[in-house]
Design a protein around this motif. Sequence first.
Motif, short mmCIF file in Angstrom:
data_model
loop_
_atom_site.label_atom_id
_atom_site.label_comp_id
_atom_site.label_asym_id
_atom_site.label_seq_id
_atom_site.Cartn_x
_atom_site.Cartn_y
_atom_site.Cartn_z
N THR A 20 -11.88 5.45 -29.95
CA THR A 20 -10.59 6.69 -29.63
C THR A 20 -10.95 7.39 -28.33
OG1 THR A 20 -10.86 6.91 -31.96
CG2 THR A 20 -10.23 9.11 -30.12
N ARG A 21 -12.37 7.47 -28.14
CA ARG A 21 -12.51 8.08 -26.52
C ARG A 21 -12.49 6.96 -25.43
NH1 ARG A 21 -16.47 6.43 -22.91
NH2 ARG A 21 -17.35 5.21 -23.86
N LEU A 22 -12.04 5.55 -25.40
CA LEU A 22 -11.49 4.60 -24.76
C LEU A 22 -10.04 4.95 -24.17
CD1 LEU A 22 -14.70 3.51 -24.34
CD2 LEU A 22 -13.68 1.28 -24.75
N ALA A 23 -9.18 4.60 -25.43
CA ALA A 23 -7.93 5.19 -25.94
C ALA A 23 -7.46 6.33 -24.98
CB ALA A 23 -7.48 5.47 -27.22
N GLU A 24 -8.13 7.15 -25.03
CA GLU A 24 -7.83 8.75 -24.60
C GLU A 24 -8.41 9.18 -23.01
OE1 GLU A 24 -10.92 11.20 -26.69
OE2 GLU A 24 -9.34 11.44 -28.44
N VAL A 25 -9.26 7.86 -22.60
CA VAL A 25 -9.85 7.53 -21.11
C VAL A 25 -8.41 6.87 -21.15
CG1 VAL A 25 -11.34 6.68 -19.70
CG2 VAL A 25 -11.86 7.48 -21.16
N ALA A 26 -7.85 5.98 -21.41
CA ALA A 26 -6.77 5.29 -21.12
C ALA A 26 -5.52 6.22 -20.71
CB ALA A 26 -6.29 4.10 -22.23
N THR A 27 -5.26 6.71 -21.59
CA THR A 27 -4.45 8.64 -21.34
C THR A 27 -4.62 9.19 -20.35
OG1 THR A 27 -4.12 7.63 -24.29
CG2 THR A 27 -2.90 10.12 -22.80
N ARG A 28 -5.41 9.52 -20.15
CA ARG A 28 -6.07 10.08 -19.09
C ARG A 28 -5.82 9.65 -17.78
NH1 ARG A 28 -10.38 12.27 -22.35
NH2 ARG A 28 -12.08 10.92 -20.32
N ARG A 29 -6.25 7.97 -17.78
CA ARG A 29 -6.52 7.49 -15.66
C ARG A 29 -5.00 6.84 -15.98
NH1 ARG A 29 -7.58 6.82 -11.22
NH2 ARG A 29 -7.19 4.60 -10.55
N ALA A 30 -4.13 6.26 -17.15
CA ALA A 30 -2.97 6.25 -16.45
C ALA A 30 -2.07 7.95 -16.15
CB ALA A 30 -2.12 5.52 -17.74
N GLN A 31 -1.49 8.85 -16.39
CA GLN A 31 -1.48 9.77 -16.41
C GLN A 31 -1.55 10.08 -15.08
OE1 GLN A 31 -2.79 12.81 -19.06
NE2 GLN A 31 -0.84 12.24 -20.30
N LYS A 32 -2.72 10.40 -14.49
CA LYS A 32 -3.70 10.63 -13.37
C LYS A 32 -3.09 9.49 -12.15
CE LYS A 32 -7.88 11.59 -10.71
NZ LYS A 32 -9.19 11.47 -10.76
N VAL A 33 -2.58 8.66 -11.97
CA VAL A 33 -2.49 7.47 -11.81
C VAL A 33 -0.64 7.51 -11.80
CG1 VAL A 33 -3.81 6.16 -11.07
CG2 VAL A 33 -2.34 5.63 -12.32
N GLY A 75 -15.31 2.61 -14.79
CA GLY A 75 -16.89 2.94 -14.87
C GLY A 75 -16.95 4.72 -15.81
N GLU A 76 -15.00 4.85 -15.88
CA GLU A 76 -15.18 5.97 -16.58
C GLU A 76 -15.63 5.47 -18.54
OE1 GLU A 76 -13.12 9.72 -18.39
OE2 GLU A 76 -12.53 8.83 -16.99
N ALA A 77 -15.30 4.92 -18.78
CA ALA A 77 -15.14 3.98 -20.44
C ALA A 77 -16.36 3.45 -20.57
CB ALA A 77 -13.71 3.24 -20.75
N LEU A 78 -16.41 2.36 -19.78
CA LEU A 78 -17.55 1.54 -19.58
C LEU A 78 -18.94 1.66 -18.52
CD1 LEU A 78 -15.09 -1.52 -21.04
CD2 LEU A 78 -16.26 0.22 -22.92
N ASN A 79 -18.93 2.26 -18.32
CA ASN A 79 -19.48 2.56 -17.41
C ASN A 79 -20.12 1.60 -16.34
OD1 ASN A 79 -22.07 4.29 -15.64
ND2 ASN A 79 -22.96 3.85 -16.97
#
Length: 192
Positions: free
Chosen positions: A63-76, A151-155
């Motif tokens: 769930t967290r990785l899905a949220e990180v992917a969504t945020r990153r996609a929106q940012k770019v 970096g954010e999702a998996l360090n």
Amino acid sequence: MPTPNPDALDFLLTRRSRPAKTLVAPAPDRAALAPILTAGLRVPDHGKLEPWRLVVLEGAALTRLAEVATRRAQKVGMDPDKAAKAAQMFSGAPLIVAVISAPVESEKVPEIEQLYSAGAVCLSLVNAALAAGWGANWLTGWTATDPAFLGEALNLRAPAEVAGYIVIGTETTAPPDRPRPEVEAKVTWVDE
């Protein structure tokens, strides 16, 4: 004379990855996953460098990785469909084994050969999961190589990246086989 293993050869001749979107819970628990992981790491590894590692993602981590992917996609400013597909890969998966390609400094073994070894781990994990009766699929996409996401999702920090996300779960439908390459079209014999 060699000793044939017809069951193993038949498995390899008929193996078929399962579409990730058809895989659901339950996924293998730790006890069931252990032999799959063990088999997955039995790959060619020139120099015994072990230039890979595994991260098992389940439950809240997906769930967290899905949220990180969504945020990153929106940012770019990524295309919304592409962004949703990446998020769904995580949120819709029952379990993912991320195969981390982590090249080791070596004068003897080129980095590309180490990457091939990580790819061998990916295929070996898929085959081991299928042999154990689970459905499995090897996925990648932009989340496998985007430095900010990793970096954010998996360090992870370069040069480490994801060689593959191996989705493992219970198969809901058997996929039809797909056309396979004709051996004659892909093989050249050299005898002189």
